[in-house]
Design a protein around this motif. Structure first.
Motif, PDB file in Angstrom:
ATOM      1  N   ALA A 140       7.435  16.337  13.921  1.00  0.00           N
ATOM      2  CA  ALA A 140       7.417  17.608  14.652  1.00  0.00           C
ATOM      3  C   ALA A 140       7.114  18.807  13.761  1.00  0.00           C
ATOM      4  CB  ALA A 140       8.765  17.816  15.352  1.00  0.00           C
ATOM      5  N   LEU A 141       7.040  18.605  12.440  1.00  0.00           N
ATOM      6  CA  LEU A 141       6.784  19.729  11.540  1.00  0.00           C
ATOM      7  C   LEU A 141       5.376  20.284  11.741  1.00  0.00           C
ATOM      8  CD1 LEU A 141       8.310  18.339   8.207  1.00  0.00           C
ATOM      9  CD2 LEU A 141       9.323  20.050   9.740  1.00  0.00           C
ATOM     10  N   ARG A 142       5.273  21.610  11.661  1.00  0.00           N
ATOM     11  CA  ARG A 142       3.942  22.234  11.733  1.00  0.00           C
ATOM     12  C   ARG A 142       3.175  22.019  10.429  1.00  0.00           C
ATOM     13  NH1 ARG A 142       7.372  26.108  13.676  1.00  0.00           N
ATOM     14  NH2 ARG A 142       7.215  27.268  11.708  1.00  0.00           N
ATOM     15  N   GLY A 143       3.908  22.031   9.314  1.00  0.00           N
ATOM     16  CA  GLY A 143       3.287  21.793   8.017  1.00  0.00           C
ATOM     17  C   GLY A 143       3.574  20.376   7.544  1.00  0.00           C
ATOM     18  N   GLY A 144       3.623  20.214   6.221  1.00  0.00           N
ATOM     19  CA  GLY A 144       3.877  18.896   5.671  1.00  0.00           C
ATOM     20  C   GLY A 144       5.344  18.656   5.392  1.00  0.00           C
ATOM     21  N   GLY A 145       5.677  17.381   5.196  1.00  0.00           N
ATOM     22  CA  GLY A 145       7.054  17.022   4.867  1.00  0.00           C
ATOM     23  C   GLY A 145       7.102  15.668   4.197  1.00  0.00           C
ATOM     24  N   VAL A 146       8.150  15.447   3.393  1.00  0.00           N
ATOM     25  CA  VAL A 146       8.327  14.190   2.668  1.00  0.00           C
ATOM     26  C   VAL A 146       9.790  13.781   2.767  1.00  0.00           C
ATOM     27  CG1 VAL A 146       8.190  13.021   0.429  1.00  0.00           C
ATOM     28  CG2 VAL A 146       6.513  14.778   1.020  1.00  0.00           C
ATOM     29  N   ALA A 147      10.023  12.495   3.052  1.00  0.00           N
ATOM     30  CA  ALA A 147      11.370  11.926   2.994  1.00  0.00           C
ATOM     31  C   ALA A 147      11.279  10.636   2.193  1.00  0.00           C
ATOM     32  CB  ALA A 147      11.911  11.653   4.394  1.00  0.00           C
ATOM     33  N   GLN A 148      12.045  10.543   1.127  1.00  0.00           N
ATOM     34  CA  GLN A 148      12.031   9.359   0.276  1.00  0.00           C
ATOM     35  C   GLN A 148      13.435   8.799   0.106  1.00  0.00           C
ATOM     36  OE1 GLN A 148       9.943  10.788  -3.336  1.00  0.00           O
ATOM     37  NE2 GLN A 148       8.344   9.317  -2.833  1.00  0.00           N
ATOM     38  N   PHE A 149      13.526   7.471   0.182  1.00  0.00           N
ATOM     39  CA  PHE A 149      14.730   6.728  -0.182  1.00  0.00           C
ATOM     40  C   PHE A 149      14.285   5.703  -1.220  1.00  0.00           C
ATOM     41  CE2 PHE A 149      15.645   8.084   4.170  1.00  0.00           C
ATOM     42  CZ  PHE A 149      16.945   8.555   4.075  1.00  0.00           C
ATOM     43  N   GLY A 150      14.408   6.043  -2.505  1.00  0.00           N
ATOM     44  CA  GLY A 150      13.895   5.134  -3.517  1.00  0.00           C
ATOM     45  C   GLY A 150      12.396   4.961  -3.335  1.00  0.00           C
ATOM     46  N   PRO A 151      11.897   3.710  -3.363  1.00  0.00           N
ATOM     47  CA  PRO A 151      10.452   3.472  -3.206  1.00  0.00           C
ATOM     48  C   PRO A 151       9.932   3.753  -1.795  1.00  0.00           C
ATOM     49  CG  PRO A 151      11.554   1.586  -4.242  1.00  0.00           C
ATOM     50  CD  PRO A 151      12.628   2.476  -3.701  1.00  0.00           C
ATOM     51  N   PHE A 152      10.813   3.720  -0.798  1.00  0.00           N
ATOM     52  CA  PHE A 152      10.360   3.949   0.578  1.00  0.00           C
ATOM     53  C   PHE A 152      10.022   5.426   0.765  1.00  0.00           C
ATOM     54  CE2 PHE A 152      11.144   5.281   4.940  1.00  0.00           C
ATOM     55  CZ  PHE A 152      10.324   4.410   5.635  1.00  0.00           C
ATOM     56  N   THR A 153       8.833   5.700   1.279  1.00  0.00           N
ATOM     57  CA  THR A 153       8.351   7.072   1.413  1.00  0.00           C
ATOM     58  C   THR A 153       7.743   7.281   2.792  1.00  0.00           C
ATOM     59  OG1 THR A 153       7.822   7.129  -0.948  1.00  0.00           O
ATOM     60  CG2 THR A 153       6.849   8.839   0.425  1.00  0.00           C
ATOM     61  N   ALA A 154       8.176   8.346   3.459  1.00  0.00           N
ATOM     62  CA  ALA A 154       7.585   8.761   4.730  1.00  0.00           C
ATOM     63  C   ALA A 154       6.987  10.144   4.515  1.00  0.00           C
ATOM     64  CB  ALA A 154       8.631   8.793   5.835  1.00  0.00           C
ATOM     65  N   VAL A 155       5.714  10.322   4.908  1.00  0.00           N
ATOM     66  CA  VAL A 155       5.002  11.566   4.655  1.00  0.00           C
ATOM     67  C   VAL A 155       4.357  12.060   5.942  1.00  0.00           C
ATOM     68  CG1 VAL A 155       3.317  12.745   3.201  1.00  0.00           C
ATOM     69  CG2 VAL A 155       4.439  10.682   2.370  1.00  0.00           C
ATOM     70  N   SER A 156       4.547  13.339   6.208  1.00  0.00           N
ATOM     71  CA  SER A 156       3.950  13.964   7.388  1.00  0.00           C
ATOM     72  C   SER A 156       3.027  15.094   6.957  1.00  0.00           C
ATOM     73  CB  SER A 156       5.052  14.516   8.308  1.00  0.00           C
ATOM     74  OG  SER A 156       4.487  15.247   9.376  1.00  0.00           O
ATOM     75  N   THR A 157       1.839  15.147   7.564  1.00  0.00           N
ATOM     76  CA  THR A 157       0.930  16.278   7.391  1.00  0.00           C
ATOM     77  C   THR A 157       0.602  16.803   8.788  1.00  0.00           C
ATOM     78  OG1 THR A 157      -1.103  14.965   7.516  1.00  0.00           O
ATOM     79  CG2 THR A 157      -0.053  15.166   5.349  1.00  0.00           C
ATOM     80  N   GLN A 158      -0.307  17.744   8.873  1.00  0.00           N
ATOM     81  CA  GLN A 158      -0.674  18.290  10.174  1.00  0.00           C
ATOM     82  C   GLN A 158      -1.412  17.273  11.039  1.00  0.00           C
ATOM     83  OE1 GLN A 158      -2.867  21.893   9.380  1.00  0.00           O
ATOM     84  NE2 GLN A 158      -1.037  23.066   8.898  1.00  0.00           N
ATOM     85  N   THR A 159      -1.913  16.207  10.430  1.00  0.00           N
ATOM     86  CA  THR A 159      -2.702  15.236  11.194  1.00  0.00           C
ATOM     87  C   THR A 159      -2.188  13.813  11.112  1.00  0.00           C
ATOM     88  OG1 THR A 159      -4.195  14.910   9.302  1.00  0.00           O
ATOM     89  CG2 THR A 159      -4.804  16.611  10.911  1.00  0.00           C
ATOM     90  N   ALA A 160      -1.180  13.548  10.289  1.00  0.00           N
ATOM     91  CA  ALA A 160      -0.768  12.150  10.095  1.00  0.00           C
ATOM     92  C   ALA A 160       0.714  12.039   9.782  1.00  0.00           C
ATOM     93  CB  ALA A 160      -1.579  11.516   8.973  1.00  0.00           C
ATOM     94  N   LEU A 161       1.245  10.840  10.047  1.00  0.00           N
ATOM     95  CA  LEU A 161       2.593  10.461   9.623  1.00  0.00           C
ATOM     96  C   LEU A 161       2.506   9.014   9.164  1.00  0.00           C
ATOM     97  CD1 LEU A 161       5.658  10.841   9.319  1.00  0.00           C
ATOM     98  CD2 LEU A 161       5.901  10.142  11.709  1.00  0.00           C
ATOM     99  N   VAL A 162       2.670   8.777   7.885  1.00  0.00           N
ATOM    100  CA  VAL A 162       2.542   7.431   7.342  1.00  0.00           C
ATOM    101  C   VAL A 162       3.768   7.103   6.497  1.00  0.00           C
ATOM    102  CG1 VAL A 162       0.021   7.465   7.343  1.00  0.00           C
ATOM    103  CG2 VAL A 162       1.259   8.267   5.324  1.00  0.00           C
ATOM    104  N   CYS A 163       4.048   5.803   6.395  1.00  0.00           N
ATOM    105  CA  CYS A 163       5.175   5.316   5.597  1.00  0.00           C
ATOM    106  C   CYS A 163       4.674   4.190   4.697  1.00  0.00           C
ATOM    107  CB  CYS A 163       6.294   4.778   6.483  1.00  0.00           C
ATOM    108  SG  CYS A 163       6.966   5.965   7.660  1.00  0.00           S
ATOM    109  N   GLY A 164       5.331   4.019   3.569  1.00  0.00           N
ATOM    110  CA  GLY A 164       4.966   2.939   2.675  1.00  0.00           C
ATOM    111  C   GLY A 164       6.017   2.729   1.609  1.00  0.00           C
TER     112      GLY A 164
END
Length: 293
Positions: A232-256
Motif C-alpha cells: 500500500a506504500l506510495r513510495g518504496g519499502g523494505v522488510a527483512q528478517f535475516g536473508p528473507f527480504t520483501a521489497v515494494s516499489t511503485q510498480t512491484a512487490l517481490v520477495c526472496g
C-alpha cells in the motif's frame, strides 16, 4: 569631567552586577554538575550489576546434565536472559534521558568536555553489554537481524506494528531497536532490529514457504498484513528478517531469500533487481497485492 566620571561609575556598577549575576550562577551549575556526576556514578554501578547478571545467567552450575539433552536452552538461562534484556532496555532509556539532561545544562566548556567523556564511556559500556547479551542469546536460541524501511518514513508506525506482529507470529522477540542510519539511506528511514528466538536460515525458509503459497489477499496471517502494508506504500519499502527480504516499489512487490553479504539494504529498486536475479525457486512476485482490494 563630572559627566565622564558618572559614565565610568555606571559602567563599573553594571560590570559588578554582571559579575555578581555570573557568580550566583556558578554554584547552581556546580550543584547541577555534582548531581549529574552522581547520576553517572549510579549508572556505572548499574552497569556492573548488569554484567554480573549476564555472567550468572549463563554460568555453568557444575551439575552434570543427565541424558537425553532437552531441546532448547534451560529455562533458568532463558529467564536470566529475559531479565537481562529488560534491564538493558531500561538502561538504554536512562542513558538517553541523561544525555538530554546534559544537553540542557548551561555548563562551562571544561565541565561539558568532562561530561561528554563520561557519557561516551557509559555509552560504550551499554554497547558492549548489548553485544554480549546478543551473543549469548544467539548461542542459546538464535538472533535474527532485521530491517524495516520506507520512503521518508511513510506509514512508519503502521509498518512497525505489522512487522513486530509478523515477528511474533514466527516466534521472534525484538531485543534491540535502533534508528536506521547510513550515508546511502537517502530518503529512506526506518528501524534496524535484532530479534531472538529463531535461526536466520530456518526462519527465512519458513517465511519464504508461506509467501510461495500465498494466493488470498485476505489471508489473516500477520505476515500477510505486513506484505499488504508494504504493497500500500506510495513510495518504496523494505522488510527483512535475516536473508528473507520483501521489497515494494511503485510498480512491484517481490520477495526472496538473499545471500547474506554483511551490507546494509540498497535502494528498494536495486533490491528488486537482486531478487529477480535469484533462481526461480528463491523468489516470489507478489505484485498482485498492490492492486488487491
Amino acid at each position: 569631567m563630572t559627566t565622564v566620571v558618572l559614565v565610568l561609575l555606571c559602567l563599573a556598577i553594571a560590570g559588578r552586577e554582571l559579575y555578581l549575576a555570573s557568580d550566583k550562577r556558578l554554584p547552581r551549575a556546580q550543584a547541577e554538575l555534582r548531581d549529574l556526576r552522581g547520576q553517572l556514578s549510579e549508572l556505572a554501578r548499574r552497569h556492573e550489576a548488569l554484567k554480573t547478571v549476564v555472567d550468572e545467567a549463563t554460568e555453568p552450575a557444575g551439575i552434570p546434565i543427565p541424558p537425553p539433552q532437552p531441546e532448547g536452552p534451560p529455562t533458568e538461562v532463558l529467564d536470566g536472559l529475559e531479565a537481562l534484556s529488560g534491564r538493558v532496555e531500561r538502561l538504554e532509556k536512562q542513558f538517553g534521558d541523561l544525555s538530554d539532561e546534559v544537553a540542557a545544562l548551561d555548563l562551562d566548556r571544561d565541565a561539558q568536555r568532562a561530561l561528554a567523556r563520561s557519557l561516551d564511556a557509559v555509552e560504550q559500556e551499554v554497547v558492549e553489554l548489548r553485544r554480549e547479551m546478543l551473543d549469548r542469546l544467539d548461542r542459546e536460541e538464535g538472533v535474527v537481524a532485521g530491517v524495516l524501511l520506507s520512503e521518508e518514513g511513510e506509514a512508519e508506525a503502521l509498518l512497525a506494528d505489522a512487522y513486530e506482529r509478523a515477528a511474533a507470529e514466527y516466534g521472534l522477540r525484538p531485543r534491540v531497536r535502533a534508528a536506521y542510519t547510513a550515508a546511502a539511506a537517502g530518503a529512506y528511514r526506518g528501524t534496524v532490529y535484532h530479534l531472538s528466538g529463531r535461526r536466520p536460515e530456518v526462519l527465512a525458509e519458513d517465511l519464504f514457504t508461506f509467501v510461495r503459497g500465498l494466493y488470498d489477499p485476505r489471508d489473516p496471517s500477520a505476515l500477510n498484513a505486513l506484505l499488504t502494508e508494504l504493497a500500500a506504500l506510495r513510495g518504496g519499502g523494505v522488510a527483512q528478517f535475516g536473508p528473507f527480504t520483501a521489497v515494494s516499489t511503485q510498480t512491484a512487490l517481490v520477495c526472496g531469500v538473499l545471500p547474506e553479504e554483511g551490507t546494509p539494504p540498497a535502494e528498494p529498486w536495486q533490491l528488486v533487481d537482486r531478487i529477480r536475479e535469484l533462481p526461480p525457486d528463491r523468489q516470489s512476485d507478489l505484485s498482485w497485492l498492490r492492486s488487491a482490494d
